[in-house]
Design a protein around this motif. Structure first.
Motif, PDB file in Angstrom:
ATOM      1  N   PHE A 108      18.038   4.325  16.218  1.00 18.53           N
ATOM      2  CA  PHE A 108      16.639   4.548  15.862  1.00 18.53           C
ATOM      3  C   PHE A 108      16.645   5.155  14.458  1.00 18.53           C
ATOM      4  CE2 PHE A 108      16.427   3.968  20.260  1.00 18.53           C
ATOM      5  CZ  PHE A 108      15.147   4.078  20.783  1.00 18.53           C
ATOM      6  N   THR A 109      15.945   4.551  13.523  1.00 14.33           N
ATOM      7  CA  THR A 109      15.837   5.137  12.187  1.00 14.33           C
ATOM      8  C   THR A 109      14.524   4.701  11.547  1.00 14.33           C
ATOM      9  OG1 THR A 109      17.001   5.533  10.085  1.00 14.33           O
ATOM     10  CG2 THR A 109      17.066   3.299  10.948  1.00 14.33           C
ATOM     11  N   THR A 110      14.002   5.523  10.649  1.00 14.90           N
ATOM     12  CA  THR A 110      12.670   5.314  10.083  1.00 14.90           C
ATOM     13  C   THR A 110      12.761   4.716   8.680  1.00 14.90           C
ATOM     14  OG1 THR A 110      11.761   7.166  11.337  1.00 14.90           O
ATOM     15  CG2 THR A 110      10.527   6.449   9.398  1.00 14.90           C
ATOM     16  N   LEU A 111      12.062   3.597   8.491  1.00 12.30           N
ATOM     17  CA  LEU A 111      11.978   2.935   7.189  1.00 12.30           C
ATOM     18  C   LEU A 111      10.537   2.956   6.698  1.00 12.30           C
ATOM     19  CD1 LEU A 111      14.136  -0.271   7.812  1.00 12.30           C
ATOM     20  CD2 LEU A 111      14.875   1.865   6.752  1.00 12.30           C
ATOM     21  N   HIS A 112      10.365   2.719   5.389  1.00 11.13           N
ATOM     22  CA  HIS A 112       9.008   2.545   4.865  1.00 11.13           C
ATOM     23  C   HIS A 112       8.998   1.549   3.716  1.00 11.13           C
ATOM     24  CE1 HIS A 112      10.374   6.106   2.398  1.00 11.13           C
ATOM     25  NE2 HIS A 112       9.886   5.335   1.432  1.00 11.13           N
ATOM     26  N   ASN A 113       7.809   1.024   3.471  1.00 12.69           N
ATOM     27  CA  ASN A 113       7.602   0.028   2.412  1.00 12.69           C
ATOM     28  C   ASN A 113       6.283   0.353   1.722  1.00 12.69           C
ATOM     29  OD1 ASN A 113       7.086  -2.215   0.812  1.00 12.69           O
ATOM     30  ND2 ASN A 113       7.848  -3.685   2.318  1.00 12.69           N
ATOM     31  N   GLU A 114       6.358   0.933   0.540  1.00 13.31           N
ATOM     32  CA  GLU A 114       5.156   1.370  -0.167  1.00 13.31           C
ATOM     33  C   GLU A 114       4.315   0.207  -0.674  1.00 13.31           C
ATOM     34  OE1 GLU A 114       5.769   4.440  -3.057  1.00 13.31           O
ATOM     35  OE2 GLU A 114       7.301   5.452  -1.847  1.00 13.31           O
ATOM     36  N   ALA A 115       4.866  -0.996  -0.675  1.00 15.06           N
ATOM     37  CA  ALA A 115       4.100  -2.165  -1.117  1.00 15.06           C
ATOM     38  C   ALA A 115       3.204  -2.710  -0.016  1.00 15.06           C
ATOM     39  CB  ALA A 115       5.054  -3.260  -1.597  1.00 15.06           C
ATOM     40  N   LYS A 116       3.455  -2.318   1.228  1.00 16.90           N
ATOM     41  CA  LYS A 116       2.642  -2.795   2.349  1.00 16.90           C
ATOM     42  C   LYS A 116       1.656  -1.695   2.734  1.00 16.90           C
ATOM     43  CE  LYS A 116       5.871  -6.185   4.193  1.00 16.90           C
ATOM     44  NZ  LYS A 116       6.522  -6.755   5.398  1.00 16.90           N
ATOM     45  N   LEU A 117       0.508  -1.711   2.074  1.00 16.93           N
ATOM     46  CA  LEU A 117      -0.479  -0.660   2.264  1.00 16.93           C
ATOM     47  C   LEU A 117      -1.197  -0.811   3.594  1.00 16.93           C
ATOM     48  CD1 LEU A 117      -2.064  -0.490  -1.323  1.00 16.93           C
ATOM     49  CD2 LEU A 117      -0.279   0.982  -0.341  1.00 16.93           C
ATOM     50  N   ILE A 118      -1.564   0.324   4.176  1.00 19.42           N
ATOM     51  CA  ILE A 118      -2.382   0.361   5.377  1.00 19.42           C
ATOM     52  C   ILE A 118      -3.834   0.514   4.936  1.00 19.42           C
ATOM     53  CG2 ILE A 118      -2.918   1.667   7.476  1.00 19.42           C
ATOM     54  CD1 ILE A 118       0.034   2.494   7.545  1.00 19.42           C
ATOM     55  N   PRO A 119      -4.739  -0.361   5.377  1.00 17.88           N
ATOM     56  CA  PRO A 119      -6.125  -0.308   4.891  1.00 17.88           C
ATOM     57  C   PRO A 119      -6.820   1.018   5.160  1.00 17.88           C
ATOM     58  CG  PRO A 119      -5.702  -2.379   6.025  1.00 17.88           C
ATOM     59  CD  PRO A 119      -4.515  -1.500   6.267  1.00 17.88           C
ATOM     60  N   GLN A 120      -6.484   1.668   6.268  1.00 19.17           N
ATOM     61  CA  GLN A 120      -7.139   2.927   6.608  1.00 19.17           C
ATOM     62  C   GLN A 120      -6.817   3.984   5.556  1.00 19.17           C
ATOM     63  OE1 GLN A 120      -5.749   4.595  10.269  1.00 19.17           O
ATOM     64  NE2 GLN A 120      -6.838   6.530  10.007  1.00 19.17           N
ATOM     65  N   PRO A 121      -7.819   4.546   4.887  1.00 22.24           N
ATOM     66  CA  PRO A 121      -7.535   5.539   3.847  1.00 22.24           C
ATOM     67  C   PRO A 121      -7.076   6.867   4.441  1.00 22.24           C
ATOM     68  CG  PRO A 121      -9.895   5.367   4.199  1.00 22.24           C
ATOM     69  CD  PRO A 121      -9.257   4.302   5.038  1.00 22.24           C
ATOM     70  N   SER A 122      -6.253   7.587   3.691  1.00 24.01           N
ATOM     71  CA  SER A 122      -5.831   8.910   4.112  1.00 24.01           C
ATOM     72  C   SER A 122      -6.972   9.896   3.913  1.00 24.01           C
ATOM     73  CB  SER A 122      -4.621   9.361   3.288  1.00 24.01           C
ATOM     74  OG  SER A 122      -4.401  10.748   3.433  1.00 24.01           O
ATOM     75  N   PRO A 123      -7.200  10.823   4.870  1.00 22.53           N
ATOM     76  CA  PRO A 123      -8.243  11.838   4.673  1.00 22.53           C
ATOM     77  C   PRO A 123      -7.928  12.756   3.498  1.00 22.53           C
ATOM     78  CG  PRO A 123      -6.896  12.360   6.595  1.00 22.53           C
ATOM     79  CD  PRO A 123      -6.521  10.975   6.163  1.00 22.53           C
ATOM     80  N   LEU A 124      -6.686  12.712   3.030  1.00 15.76           N
ATOM     81  CA  LEU A 124      -6.282  13.543   1.894  1.00 15.76           C
ATOM     82  C   LEU A 124      -6.383  12.785   0.580  1.00 15.76           C
ATOM     83  CD1 LEU A 124      -3.106  15.032   3.584  1.00 15.76           C
ATOM     84  CD2 LEU A 124      -5.312  16.175   3.276  1.00 15.76           C
ATOM     85  N   GLY A 125      -6.876  11.547   0.635  1.00 20.59           N
ATOM     86  CA  GLY A 125      -7.023  10.768  -0.573  1.00 20.59           C
ATOM     87  C   GLY A 125      -5.734  10.149  -1.073  1.00 20.59           C
ATOM     88  N   ARG A 126      -4.718  10.111  -0.236  1.00 22.78           N
ATOM     89  CA  ARG A 126      -3.434   9.543  -0.626  1.00 22.78           C
ATOM     90  C   ARG A 126      -3.272   8.145  -0.044  1.00 22.78           C
ATOM     91  NH1 ARG A 126       1.378  14.036  -0.643  1.00 22.78           N
ATOM     92  NH2 ARG A 126       0.364  15.576  -1.981  1.00 22.78           N
ATOM     93  N   ALA A 127      -2.450   7.337  -0.716  1.00 18.89           N
ATOM     94  CA  ALA A 127      -2.166   5.995  -0.209  1.00 18.89           C
ATOM     95  C   ALA A 127      -1.356   6.090   1.078  1.00 18.89           C
ATOM     96  CB  ALA A 127      -1.399   5.198  -1.253  1.00 18.89           C
TER      97      ALA A 127
END
Length: 343
Positions: A108-127
């Motif tokens: 089990f390991t956690t990856l991320h991809n900053e190019a694949k944006l989630i449409p839901q905006p962050s309440p903190l104003g962050r991507a």
């Protein structure tokens, strides 16, 4: 006399070979989010962490593993997993864990991809972008690990999550327990999603277990808001005690954490399920270790001793090991094992 001399030479040679195979100790080993698998078949401890390119020569993000026979002397690390070239993400590779389940080893390991944006905006104003835990399978604790799901993480792809771990309940239902990011929630949560029996993907919807602000030792005067204060949830790990109580290790900060404030200190804490089942409700117990320590996990040595491994400090982390007591309905720290993690 000749036999004694020969035995002495052989013993000295074996020490040299051992030192060559296991030249490292914990103070010299970069370790963020450490996880130790005690492999009974090989009588070997495998310590997994994120790949450090300067140690392995592998420039890609992934998982590396140190090995040891005694928890004191460790091998140089080797890479056991990197994401396939066509995979949905290649960054991160945080908080790796390896579990033996039904005869196979599961990473089990956690990856991320900053190019694949989630449409839901962050309440903190962050991507917000795709981040979550994958599950990969191998026949050996050294891999090669092959991802079971190719198109995204196991938790919902529109959730920004991390630190997934395996828990199998008393009805043999497997779950992934994970942290739901403060970037989306402000008050971070820990949730669980049921898995198919082969761990290939989720088999139902996630359930809520707890939120960061549930911990009574956090600063109750600060309420999470878009103005900048958040509650962070990290590193869930489930443990069934000798008296059948279900506990959850998790980590946060000593106080509500300001988005621009790096002064809060990491803490290893624990919660207990009042029902004894994953659904809870969960009550918060006294933190186990302070001093900017956290993301711990429990394991048993080959002679049955219960130990906790975690990292300290949060930045430039090293592994620390504590001897623990299973007190039935809670855990107690007996002592830090300075003989294993000291200079």
């Amino acid at each position: 006399m000749r036999n004694a001399l020969l035995l002495a030479i052989l013993f000295a040679s074996s020490l040299v070979i051992y030192a060559e195979d296991y030249p490292l100790t914990l103070p010299a080993m970069p370790l963020h989010d450490p996880f130790i698998l005690a492999d009974a078949a090989s009588k070997t401890y495998f310590l997994y962490t994120s790949n450090v390119a300067s140690l392995t020569g592998e420039q890609r993000r992934g998982t590396m593993a140190y090995t040891s026979k005694d928890l004191k002397h460790w091998s140089k690390p080797v890479v056991v997993f990197t994401p396939p070239d066509t995979f949905w993400a290649h960054d991160g590779a945080w908080a790796p864990e390896v579990h033996l389940y039904r005869g196979h080893f599961y990473l089990f390991t956690t990856l991320h991809n900053e190019a694949k944006l989630i449409p839901q905006p962050s309440p903190l104003g962050r991507a917000t972008y795709m981040r979550g835990t994958l599950i990969a399978m191998a026949d050996q604790p050294t891999g090669p690990f092959v991802p079971l799901k190719q198109d995204g993480p196991v938790p919902p792809a529109d959730f920004m999550t991390l630190d997934g771990t395996l828990y199998v309940d008393r009805s043999n239902q497997p779950w992934m327990v994970y942290a739901h990011e403060w970037l989306q929630k402000t008050d971070g949560t820990i949730e669980a999603v049921p898995l198919k029996a082969d761990l290939s993907e989720a088999s139902g919807k996630p359930i809520h277990l707890l939120k960061g602000s549930d911990a009574p030792w956090l600063n109750e005067d600060i309420v999470p808001s878009a103005r900048g204060f958040v509650y962070i949830t990290d590193g869930p790990e489930l443990f069934r005690t000798k008296d059948n109580h279900l506990l959850m290790l998790w980590s946060s900060y000593e106080h509500a954490h300001g988005v621009t404030d790096a002064g809060s200190s990491y803490v290893q804490t624990v919660a207990r399920s009042r029902s004894g089942e994953i659904q809870g409700p969960w009550e918060q117990l006294t933190p186990l270790v302070h001093e900017d320590s956290g993301h711990g996990m429990l394991f048993h040595t080959f002679d049955g001793q219960l130990l906790l491994v975690l990292h300290r400090p949060f930045r430039n982390a090293r592994g620390k090991i504590y001897e623990m007591k299973d007190a039935g309905d809670h855990l107690e720290v007996i002592r830090e094992r300075m003989d294993l993690d000291g200079e």
